[in-house]
Scaffold this motif. Structure first.
Motif, PDB file in Angstrom:
ATOM      1  N   HIS A 295      -2.548   0.701  -4.079  1.00 29.18           N
ATOM      2  CA  HIS A 295      -1.778  -0.418  -3.673  1.00 29.18           C
ATOM      3  C   HIS A 295      -1.159  -1.247  -4.951  1.00 29.18           C
ATOM      4  O   HIS A 295      -1.991  -1.188  -5.963  1.00 29.18           O
ATOM      5  CB  HIS A 295      -2.102  -1.399  -2.603  1.00 29.18           C
ATOM      6  CG  HIS A 295      -3.460  -1.762  -3.111  1.00 29.18           C
ATOM      7  ND1 HIS A 295      -4.601  -1.744  -2.939  1.00 29.18           N
ATOM      8  CD2 HIS A 295      -3.713  -3.205  -3.791  1.00 29.18           C
ATOM      9  CE1 HIS A 295      -5.588  -2.605  -3.119  1.00 29.18           C
ATOM     10  NE2 HIS A 295      -4.918  -3.468  -3.802  1.00 29.18           N
TER      11      HIS A 295
ATOM     12  N   GLU B 126      -2.987   5.130   1.515  1.00 32.50           N
ATOM     13  CA  GLU B 126      -3.802   4.203   1.795  1.00 32.50           C
ATOM     14  C   GLU B 126      -3.016   3.265   3.447  1.00 32.50           C
ATOM     15  O   GLU B 126      -4.008   2.804   4.060  1.00 32.50           O
ATOM     16  CB  GLU B 126      -3.655   3.155   0.703  1.00 32.50           C
ATOM     17  CG  GLU B 126      -4.472   1.841   0.850  1.00 32.50           C
ATOM     18  CD  GLU B 126      -4.461   0.686  -0.414  1.00 32.50           C
ATOM     19  OE1 GLU B 126      -5.193   1.261  -1.328  1.00 32.50           O
ATOM     20  OE2 GLU B 126      -3.739  -0.235  -0.218  1.00 32.50           O
ATOM     21  N   THR B 127      -2.064   3.440   3.397  1.00 37.51           N
ATOM     22  CA  THR B 127      -1.292   2.927   4.743  1.00 37.51           C
ATOM     23  C   THR B 127      -1.766   3.788   5.838  1.00 37.51           C
ATOM     24  O   THR B 127      -2.424   3.341   7.003  1.00 37.51           O
ATOM     25  CB  THR B 127       0.127   2.739   4.728  1.00 37.51           C
ATOM     26  OG1 THR B 127       0.578   2.100   3.601  1.00 37.51           O
ATOM     27  CG2 THR B 127       0.452   2.285   5.943  1.00 37.51           C
TER      28      THR B 127
ATOM     29  N   SER C 235       0.795  -1.047   0.010  1.00 39.70           N
ATOM     30  CA  SER C 235       0.194  -0.064   0.020  1.00 39.70           C
ATOM     31  C   SER C 235       0.946   1.305   0.001  1.00 39.70           C
ATOM     32  O   SER C 235       1.854   1.117   0.812  1.00 39.70           O
ATOM     33  CB  SER C 235      -0.984   0.158   1.045  1.00 39.70           C
ATOM     34  OG  SER C 235      -1.783  -1.010   1.246  1.00 39.70           O
TER      35      SER C 235
ATOM     36  N   ALA D 171      -5.246  -0.520   3.807  1.00 43.07           N
ATOM     37  CA  ALA D 171      -4.512  -1.844   3.738  1.00 43.07           C
ATOM     38  C   ALA D 171      -5.124  -3.133   4.515  1.00 43.07           C
ATOM     39  O   ALA D 171      -4.979  -4.273   4.092  1.00 43.07           O
ATOM     40  CB  ALA D 171      -3.274  -1.765   4.240  1.00 43.07           C
TER      41      ALA D 171
END
Length: 529
Positions: A436, A314-315, A310, A320
């Motif tokens: 990702h 996104e993390t 990711s 994730a």
């Protein structure tokens, strides 16, 4: 059980967003609750079927009266797929492209009979498996059509433990396929995000790729043989694991999305059930650093069964691990979370895990333990439910994916993010764009983007220019218009450009031979004549 009619999956698994996430969406993106009340299934009133009584009698003659359904609920449940625009239109009561009838054959011969009946009465046919298409694959460009629901064709026809092959019917959903194979000590190893609802036939028709593709391969790599029913007869492929007897007709059927015929059986490669499954998390300082680590494993090994990364956004958001949305679980704040999973014998898994850890560490990775990996595995099918919850509070959420050779991945990543951000910002709905790496190969990787923004006054019109801009960016940056979602109608015009005029002409010639009246999924994959 039927899937939720105006959303994804099992209605019992639908859950509202936490207030913290709703507040973040409001403050960060200006998301506002929709003012129009939600419609119930009983509120949706599709137009009455216009198919001639003789046509319905012919269909009943093919499959039996009880397997031809013209009631409003059955027809609404077979209207379009599960993309965000599909759901928004359905939630608004738009069922203008509802099928005339839903027809449920029990086997190959009944499929052929249905195709003959439809040809005789000028009805188009849309093969319908799990109904999980997110690219307009169930939206034909023809008003008079029937949905050919394959759910009754849901068996394991044969299993050869010596050759490690199985013959599966197309309407068999993935969980049931895994259960049948597990009963004899095997697994298919195909676990896409749509796993809970998608079908074997759909996997083949759209060239699906599962989350464990680094270890088990894509679905099209698992397929050893196919049977295809067409208006002109039957095609059977796959006499041996490999052959030099001319072009491989399997490859013509794989990815054809119901435009050339109806897949009625699939022969697949199977593997012994793994003794152990272990998933762990790794943290990298940047997406660039993590990408380099994944490329090294993909090219030089050892390759984990599951390998994904990711990006920073996104993390940070926690996508994730969708069941922990809003929480940063990297135990370090900044950076990117990678998931590495290992399946197989205990000895082989331990060996690959140890060697891969040395590579990931050498590439700058820090082991985050098994908790992030196990949380990912627990929530691996949750993202579509999260999308529905976002729609419920007035957010727009959609995904798109592509793939490219490793040297082009950085440019592709930047180009698509920029196209989405610029287009939606100009529309007054600045987005959150996350990405990702979902699948890796020796020579390249797939990028999977998630976009969240406010819906705007007309959500579908709001999204269309952004989607088109992203498609243009994909082609310009050297990516493919689809890695695993398929073409449908949403990607068709860009697929035509990717394939080129001569390639499209060759495919049109195939369709004319197999489907001379153009009845099979018209407008999907290829433009109508």
């Amino acid at each position: 059980m039927d899937m939720l009619w105006n959303g994804w999956g099992d209605p019992a698994k639908a859950a509202p967003l936490p207030e913290t996430v709703t507040g973040l969406l409001r403050d960060l993106l200006g998301v506002k609750p929709r003012s129009t009340p939600a419609l119930g299934l009983e509120d949706i009133r599709p137009p009455a079927p216009t198919a001639a009584p003789a046509a319905l009698r012919a269909l009943a003659g093919a499959v039996g009266d009880e397997h031809v359904r013209t009631d409003p609920e059955s027809r609404v449940r077979h209207t379009r797929g599960k993309s965000t625009p599909d759901l928004l239109r359905l939630r608004a009561g738009d069922v203008t492209d509802v099928p005339q009838a839903v027809v449920l054959p029990a086997g190959h011969d009944e499929v052929l009979a249905v195709l003959r009946a439809c040809a005789a009465h000028g009805l188009a046919v849309v093969p319908f498996g799990g109904g999980t298409s997110v690219v307009g694959g169930l939206a034909p460009q023809r008003s008079a059509f029937v949905a050919l629901d394959l759910r009754r064709m849901n068996g394991l026809l044969d299993l050869d433990p010596v050759s490690r092959t199985a013959v599966l019917q197309p309407g068999l959903r993935a969980p049931e396929a895994e259960a049948l194979l597990a009963g004899q000590g095997f697994t298919l190893g195909h676990f896409p995000q749509s796993f809970e609802w998608a079908t074997i036939g759909g996997f083949a028709a759209a060239r699906s790729s599962g989350q464990a593709s680094a270890g088990y391969g894509r679905f099209d790599e698992m397929v050893l043989g196919l049977t295809l029913a067409t208006p002109e007869g039957t095609i059977e492929t796959g006499r041996a694991p490999r052959s030099a007897a001319g072009p491989d007709l399997r490859q013509l059927i794989l990815g054809s999305e119901g435009a050339f015929g109806v897949i009625t059986s699939v022969t697949v490669r199977i593997r012994p059930l793994p003794e152990v499954r272990v998933y762990e998390g790794w943290r990298f300082g940047s997406f660039e650093e993590g990408t380099a680590a994944l490329r090294r494993l993909a090219q030089d090994g050892p390759r984990p069964t599951v390998l994904r990364l990711s990006d920073e956004t996104e993390t940070l958001i926690g996508l994730a691990q969708p069941d922990a949305i809003g929480a940063d679980l990297t135990q370090g704040g900044a950076g990117c979370l990678a998931i590495a999973g290992y399946e197989g014998t205990a000895e082989d898994t331990a060996y690959r895990r140890e060697r891969a850890a040395a590579v990931l560490t050498d590439c700058g990775g820090t082991l985050a333990g098994t908790e992030p990996g196990e949380r990912w595995a627990h929530g691996r099918y949750s993202a579509p439910y999260l999308r529905d919850a976002l729609l419920d509070v007035g957010a727009f959420a959609e995904t798109l994916e592509t793939a490219a050779f490793w040297s082009r991945v950085p440019e592709l990543y930047t180009a698509v993010r920029t196209a989405l951000t610029d287009t939606l910002t100009r529309a007054g709905t600045p987005p959150l764009v996350m990405c990702h790496i979902s699948h890796v190969y020796e020579n390249g990787a797939s990028l999977y983007f998630t976009v969240v923004s406010a819906q705007g006054e007309d959500p579908v019109a709001h999204w269309t220019p952004a989607k088109h801009a992203a498609n243009e960016a994909v082609l310009a940056a050297g990516g493919t218009i689809s890695h695993h979602h398929g073409v449908g109608t949403d990607h068709r015009d860009w697929y035509v450009r990717e394939a080129g005029p001569l390639g499209v002409s060759a495919l049109r010639a195939v369709k004319r031979r197999l489907d001379p009246e153009g009845l099979l999924n018209p407008g999907v994959l290829l433009p109508t004549d």
